[in-house]
Design a protein around this motif. Structure first.
Motif, PDB file in Angstrom:
ATOM      1  N   SER A   1      49.231 138.065  88.202  1.00  0.00           N
ATOM      2  CA  SER A   1      47.893 138.203  88.768  1.00  0.00           C
ATOM      3  C   SER A   1      46.996 138.991  87.824  1.00  0.00           C
ATOM      4  CB  SER A   1      47.975 138.930  90.118  1.00  0.00           C
ATOM      5  OG  SER A   1      48.334 140.289  89.918  1.00  0.00           O
ATOM      6  N   ASP A   2      45.682 138.808  88.011  1.00  0.00           N
ATOM      7  CA  ASP A   2      44.737 139.600  87.227  1.00  0.00           C
ATOM      8  C   ASP A   2      44.923 141.087  87.489  1.00  0.00           C
ATOM      9  OD1 ASP A   2      43.744 137.239  86.270  1.00  0.00           O
ATOM     10  OD2 ASP A   2      41.912 137.260  87.458  1.00  0.00           O
ATOM     11  N   ASP A   3      45.241 141.433  88.757  1.00  0.00           N
ATOM     12  CA  ASP A   3      45.454 142.844  89.080  1.00  0.00           C
ATOM     13  C   ASP A   3      46.597 143.424  88.267  1.00  0.00           C
ATOM     14  OD1 ASP A   3      43.380 142.813  90.874  1.00  0.00           O
ATOM     15  OD2 ASP A   3      44.655 142.576  92.649  1.00  0.00           O
ATOM     16  N   SER A   4      47.684 142.675  88.136  1.00  0.00           N
ATOM     17  CA  SER A   4      48.815 143.135  87.335  1.00  0.00           C
ATOM     18  C   SER A   4      48.411 143.312  85.879  1.00  0.00           C
ATOM     19  CB  SER A   4      49.971 142.136  87.451  1.00  0.00           C
ATOM     20  OG  SER A   4      51.016 142.466  86.578  1.00  0.00           O
ATOM     21  N   LEU A   5      47.656 142.354  85.348  1.00  0.00           N
ATOM     22  CA  LEU A   5      47.172 142.440  83.971  1.00  0.00           C
ATOM     23  C   LEU A   5      46.297 143.672  83.789  1.00  0.00           C
ATOM     24  CD1 LEU A   5      46.589 141.254  81.134  1.00  0.00           C
ATOM     25  CD2 LEU A   5      44.775 139.883  82.211  1.00  0.00           C
ATOM     26  N   PHE A   6      45.351 143.871  84.693  1.00  0.00           N
ATOM     27  CA  PHE A   6      44.437 145.011  84.584  1.00  0.00           C
ATOM     28  C   PHE A   6      45.195 146.331  84.707  1.00  0.00           C
ATOM     29  CE2 PHE A   6      40.929 142.145  86.538  1.00  0.00           C
ATOM     30  CZ  PHE A   6      40.772 141.500  85.319  1.00  0.00           C
TER      31      PHE A   6
ATOM     32  N   ASN B   1      34.976 147.406  85.121  1.00  0.00           N
ATOM     33  CA  ASN B   1      35.888 146.310  85.421  1.00  0.00           C
ATOM     34  C   ASN B   1      35.495 145.607  86.727  1.00  0.00           C
ATOM     35  OD1 ASN B   1      38.392 145.619  87.267  1.00  0.00           O
ATOM     36  ND2 ASN B   1      39.137 145.285  85.183  1.00  0.00           N
ATOM     37  N   ARG B   2      35.224 146.387  87.757  1.00  0.00           N
ATOM     38  CA  ARG B   2      34.933 145.798  89.069  1.00  0.00           C
ATOM     39  C   ARG B   2      33.608 145.045  89.078  1.00  0.00           C
ATOM     40  NH1 ARG B   2      37.523 150.696  90.787  1.00  0.00           N
ATOM     41  NH2 ARG B   2      35.523 151.789  90.914  1.00  0.00           N
ATOM     42  N   VAL B   3      32.551 145.680  88.563  1.00  0.00           N
ATOM     43  CA  VAL B   3      31.263 144.985  88.571  1.00  0.00           C
ATOM     44  C   VAL B   3      31.264 143.858  87.540  1.00  0.00           C
ATOM     45  CG1 VAL B   3      29.983 146.409  86.896  1.00  0.00           C
ATOM     46  CG2 VAL B   3      28.774 145.367  88.820  1.00  0.00           C
ATOM     47  N   GLY B   4      32.007 144.036  86.452  1.00  0.00           N
ATOM     48  CA  GLY B   4      32.087 142.994  85.434  1.00  0.00           C
ATOM     49  C   GLY B   4      32.771 141.739  85.940  1.00  0.00           C
TER      50      GLY B   4
ATOM     51  N   ASP C   1      35.001 134.112  82.228  1.00  0.00           N
ATOM     52  CA  ASP C   1      36.416 134.370  82.497  1.00  0.00           C
ATOM     53  C   ASP C   1      36.580 135.830  82.921  1.00  0.00           C
ATOM     54  OD1 ASP C   1      39.173 134.853  82.422  1.00  0.00           O
ATOM     55  OD2 ASP C   1      39.479 133.424  80.785  1.00  0.00           O
ATOM     56  N   PRO C   2      36.905 136.082  84.200  1.00  0.00           N
ATOM     57  CA  PRO C   2      37.016 137.469  84.661  1.00  0.00           C
ATOM     58  C   PRO C   2      38.171 138.222  84.018  1.00  0.00           C
ATOM     59  CG  PRO C   2      37.743 135.949  86.370  1.00  0.00           C
ATOM     60  CD  PRO C   2      37.139 135.118  85.292  1.00  0.00           C
ATOM     61  N   ARG C   3      39.187 137.496  83.504  1.00  0.00           N
ATOM     62  CA  ARG C   3      40.286 138.194  82.833  1.00  0.00           C
ATOM     63  C   ARG C   3      39.806 138.823  81.534  1.00  0.00           C
ATOM     64  NH1 ARG C   3      44.301 133.834  81.425  1.00  0.00           N
ATOM     65  NH2 ARG C   3      42.316 132.895  80.810  1.00  0.00           N
ATOM     66  N   ILE C   4      39.016 138.078  80.758  1.00  0.00           N
ATOM     67  CA  ILE C   4      38.493 138.608  79.498  1.00  0.00           C
ATOM     68  C   ILE C   4      37.575 139.792  79.765  1.00  0.00           C
ATOM     69  CG2 ILE C   4      36.995 138.096  77.523  1.00  0.00           C
ATOM     70  CD1 ILE C   4      38.018 135.172  77.710  1.00  0.00           C
ATOM     71  N   VAL C   5      36.658 139.627  80.713  1.00  0.00           N
ATOM     72  CA  VAL C   5      35.718 140.695  81.030  1.00  0.00           C
ATOM     73  C   VAL C   5      36.457 141.917  81.583  1.00  0.00           C
ATOM     74  CG1 VAL C   5      33.765 141.372  82.467  1.00  0.00           C
ATOM     75  CG2 VAL C   5      33.824 139.093  81.433  1.00  0.00           C
ATOM     76  N   GLY C   6      37.410 141.671  82.483  1.00  0.00           N
ATOM     77  CA  GLY C   6      38.118 142.779  83.113  1.00  0.00           C
ATOM     78  C   GLY C   6      38.951 143.586  82.145  1.00  0.00           C
ATOM     79  N   VAL C   7      39.641 142.907  81.235  1.00  0.00           N
ATOM     80  CA  VAL C   7      40.434 143.619  80.229  1.00  0.00           C
ATOM     81  C   VAL C   7      39.509 144.352  79.267  1.00  0.00           C
ATOM     82  CG1 VAL C   7      41.991 143.350  78.259  1.00  0.00           C
ATOM     83  CG2 VAL C   7      42.436 142.096  80.386  1.00  0.00           C
TER      84      VAL C   7
END
Length: 224
Positions: free
Chosen positions: A3-8, A35-38, A48-54
């Protein structure tokens, strides 16, 4: 697929050792807010929220590197090491590094680097949004206090259209003023938003910032 949560969480865990103890407003809490607003903006803007979040979690490594301003580009080798240690998928690494490298570039600077992806534009918006509004005001004064700045140097005129400097207008002969920084940079950030979603969020936060600036000056002079 993880999951994205696990990645973050993995990335944040690796960054904690770098950001723990920060007193300038660029701590792990700031990283998580970006991370959250991004990721919220990314989902609305087909990024891609994964790229932005990381990228949000690693974007401020340059802020804790020595005295003065260190450009984010200079931290990219270390960012790559952190991403590798956090087992970030290989296809995300280059896009994340681009986001980090260009996130602190502004239209009102001379010759800024260009954000070449929507993810880089989203990260820039998310980071700038955390500098305006209620939290942005608190961070500005936290940063100023950590650097020995005055709240307001009333003997210096407030900036109108002066060029923004990365040292927040601090010169060698005088202490900086956080209220000058509010006028020189923070009140201009809403104009620098890249995305429609970012502009919508910025409009409300900017209105709050304007109200604060007016009230701060009035209370300073004893008018309220």
């Amino acid at each position: 697929m993880p999951s994205d949560d696990s990645l973050f969480d993995r990335v944040a865990s690796k960054m904690a050792a770098h950001l723990d103890g920060d007193s300038s407003g660029h701590d792990v809490h700031h990283a998580w807010r970006v991370n959250r607003v991004g990721t919220r903006i990314a989902e609305a803007e087909d990024a891609d929220p994964r790229i932005v979040g990381v990228a949000a979690l690693v974007h401020d490594l340059h802020r804790i590197r020595g005295d003065g301003f260190t450009h984010p580009e200079e931290t990219i080798p270390e960012v790559r090491e952190i991403l590798a240690d956090a087992d970030v998928p290989a296809d995300l690494v280059d896009p994340v590094c681009h986001c980090v490298a260009v996130h602190e570039e502004y239209d009102f600077e001379d010759d800024p680097l260009t954000a070449e992806t929507v993810e880089a534009e989203v990260l820039q918006d998310a980071d700038n949004l955390d500098a305006i509004g209620a939290v942005g005001i608190a961070r500005a004064f936290q940063f100023g206090g950590a650097h020995g700045n005055l709240m307001w140097d009333v003997d210096r005129p407030l900036p109108e259209e002066e060029a923004y400097e990365k040292d927040a207008g601090i010169d060698d002969d005088a202490p900086g003023s956080t209220f000058h920084h509010v006028h020189a940079k923070l009140l201009r950030l809403h104009e620098n938003m890249n995305t429609e979603t970012g502009r919508e969020i910025a409009a409300e936060r900017h209105a709050f910032l304007e109200e604060f600036a007016e009230r701060f000056a009035a209370e300073w002079e004893g008018e309220l």
